[in-house]
Design an enzyme around this catalytic site. Sequence first.
Site, PDB file in Angstrom:
ATOM      1  N   LYS A   1       2.927   5.153 -32.106  1.00  0.00           N
ATOM      2  CA  LYS A   1       2.803   3.985 -32.991  1.00  0.00           C
ATOM      3  C   LYS A   1       3.773   2.859 -32.625  1.00  0.00           C
ATOM      4  O   LYS A   1       3.554   1.709 -32.990  1.00  0.00           O
ATOM      5  CB  LYS A   1       2.966   4.395 -34.457  1.00  0.00           C
TER       6      LYS A   1
ATOM      7  N   TYR B   1      -8.761  18.091 -40.456  1.00  0.00           N
ATOM      8  CA  TYR B   1      -7.553  17.331 -40.119  1.00  0.00           C
ATOM      9  C   TYR B   1      -6.294  18.067 -40.580  1.00  0.00           C
ATOM     10  O   TYR B   1      -6.228  18.489 -41.741  1.00  0.00           O
ATOM     11  CB  TYR B   1      -7.613  15.940 -40.784  1.00  0.00           C
TER      12      TYR B   1
ATOM     13  N   TYR C   1      -1.973  16.363 -33.888  1.00  0.00           N
ATOM     14  CA  TYR C   1      -2.601  15.479 -32.890  1.00  0.00           C
ATOM     15  C   TYR C   1      -2.460  16.012 -31.465  1.00  0.00           C
ATOM     16  O   TYR C   1      -3.424  16.483 -30.875  1.00  0.00           O
ATOM     17  CB  TYR C   1      -1.983  14.075 -32.960  1.00  0.00           C
TER      18      TYR C   1
END
Length: 332
Positions: free
Chosen positions: A50, A264, A290
């Site tokens: 990010k 998820y 992830y």
Amino acid sequence: MDFTQFPRRRYLNGPTPIEAMPELSRTLGGKVNLYVKRDDLLPGAAGGNKTRKLEFCIADALEKGADTIITCGAVQSNHCRLTASWSAKEGLDCHLVLEERVAGSYKKEASGNNFLFELLGVKGIKVVSGGSDMMGEMADKAEELSALGKTPYIIPGGASNATGALGYAACAEETMAQLNARGLSIEHIVVPSGSAGTHAGMVTGLSGVNANIPVSGVNVSRPRDVQEEIVYTLARELAAKLGLKTGVDRKDVVCFDRYVGPGYSIPTDAMVEAVKLFARTEAILLDPVYSGKAAAGLIDLIRQGHFPEGSNVLFLHTGGSPALFAYLDTFR
Ligand SMILES: *Cc1c(COP(=O)(O)O)cnc(C)c1O
């Protein structure tokens, strides 16, 4: 590609390393040569992808006179941790809206990123139930803060709008420059595909520098066709923003949804194996949500013979290791 058209803060100290992973390659049978782009080593507390997106999003916020950042994510969000991190560095207030995607998963006293939100001094955390309208929740928070005299700026989940995705178009250019400088030819790139800015940015950026390297996205939540449409839509928006002469081909957007498991952030055996393998062969820490699932995809694709023998395959490591400390029972 001309990135000077956009406001940008400088959060990188130079390109992130591209390293060979000889031990992991050998352990997996030596059929492909694995490399890793270490975006887990990006600056910002505990690193991760990010930071590249926030160079553009926070610059836009500052240009618009914001003094407060509002963003959202899951209860162990790396994006929220890095937004809190760069907000602290820029002297901006940071407010988070956390989505409890797995019912009962928010624990105020939890470790991992949750602990870091607090340590990094976020001004407020609002927890909402899974499936909430996150943009609506953030807009409500913005209204509330505006009434108190603040100037808030909303960054969408994962900073995955066209502004944030600029960071990964820039990463694609950086990667090609590194490969050219050392004469390393890569046949395939594997990336995690979540809120889609990373995947869309890489595909668009590689197209923008005319690199004919196929990219495979490994999904962390959605079915293949849904995710491919999200990535493609964002990639087209990004290509238009950059003014690219050649856009992005729909067929260049490829996702795999076989490694999501039950959903998820829910652990899978393949994720646990991947996290342990990376740690024990290359001393590289992945995360459970992830990079661990993306690496599980990478490993399975290698075992299935998806990449021709002798290929050089580059894995984009997007970070996230603080979340490991919220999943100790999964690994013990
Ligand atoms: C957010 C995140 C991703 C996914 O990137 P997107 O741009 O949201 O698709 C991958 N890995 C980690 C560690 C992340 O925090």
